[in-house]
Scaffold this active site. Structure first.
Site: not given
Length: 284
Positions: A67, A171
């Protein structure tokens, strides 16, 4: 069909043999082919062109790899609306649906026009600094803001269509397409979105507030994220492959692109079969 462009995962041991077989089949049908330089060298072929030139001279693109390889090629191909046939050289992929074993029969179907195409939405992303665009990208999977290893939590003031959503303290933050929902978004706890449902998924990465949850919004929405941080190690990453450093006060703006990626569908399996296979659903 006059010319087929062929890409492959660089230095994969199976790629030269498979590409040679494809080229032989194309030549029998009086169809030209173009190879990446490394493939041309491996096959001792002069039918080569630069990676960014191949799509402009091709009517079909074949990608052999995983992919990630297909996603990198899609960014080159997308503006030209050329269909892509993805062949997986490893385990079954979400985008590279065709196996090596299925390739000969699938190639015959494609050359005779017996195939279906699915189109995938993409993202237009701009990074604005002091109101000026410093980076503009078109992506297939996702746009990600992420802190460096030693950076502190980032404040990301997020708006949808100009309406204040919240300031994520986390984050990082992911804005994903349905295609990208099975990537970083899924790993961060986001939902899987069926590719035919055009939408954007906003997913915080390790949010400081446990009540922050992924949010699905309309594909017509514009998501604007203003970043605030004290460290100089915050990054923007597109499709997990290209990126740029961010500065405090930068805005990352994400919207649906007018461009689409066109993928040739496998006649042997549907999206739900791929989900079961990749995610091991139903296994004990």
């Amino acid at each position: 069909m006059q010319t087929v462009g062929i890409y492959a995962k660089i230095n994969h041991p199976d790629a030269p043999t498979l590409v040679r077989n494809i080229c032989t089949r194309l030549q029998k049908n009086d169809i030209n082919f173009l190879l990446e330089p490394w493939l041309g060298k491996a096959l001792n072929s002069e039918s080569v062109a630069a990676k960014d030139v191949i799509p402009r001279r091709s009517d079909l693109i074949i990608v052999l790899g995983g992919d990630g390889t297909l996603i990198s090629v899609a960014r080159q191909v997308t503006p030209l609306q050329i269909p892509i046939l993805g062949v997986n050289l490893g385990s079954l992929g979400f985008l590279t649906e065709i196996t090596q074993h299925e390739l000969p029969a699938m190639l015959e179907m494609v050359l005779t026009g017996q195939y279906e195409i699915t189109d995938r939405m993409m993202l237009d992303v701009e990074i604005l600094r002091q109101g000026k665009v410093v980076e503009a990208l078109t992506l297939l999977n996702d746009a990600v803001i992420n802190k460096g290893t030693l950076a502190r939590i980032i404040d990301m003031q997020t708006r949808v269509d100009g309406n204040y959503l919240t300031t994520f303290k986390a984050d990082g933050l992911i804005v994903s397409t349905p295609t990208g929902s099975t990537g970083y978004n899924l790993a961060a706890g986001g939902p899987i979105i069926y590719p035919g449902i055009n939408s954007l998924v906003i997913t915080p990465i390790c949010p400081h507030m446990l009540t922050n949850r992924p949010l699905i919004v309309s594909s017509d929405s514009v998501v604007a994220i203003d970043v605030s941080f004290t460290d100089d190690v915050v990054y923007f990453t597109g499709d997990g492959q290209i990126g740029a450093s961010l500065e405090p006060g930068d805005r990352v703006q994400v919207r649906q692109s007018t461009a689409r990626t066109y993928l040739i569908k496998s006649p042997n399996r549907n999206y739900f079969e791929i989900l079961r296979a990749k995610l091991s659903w139903g296994e004990r």
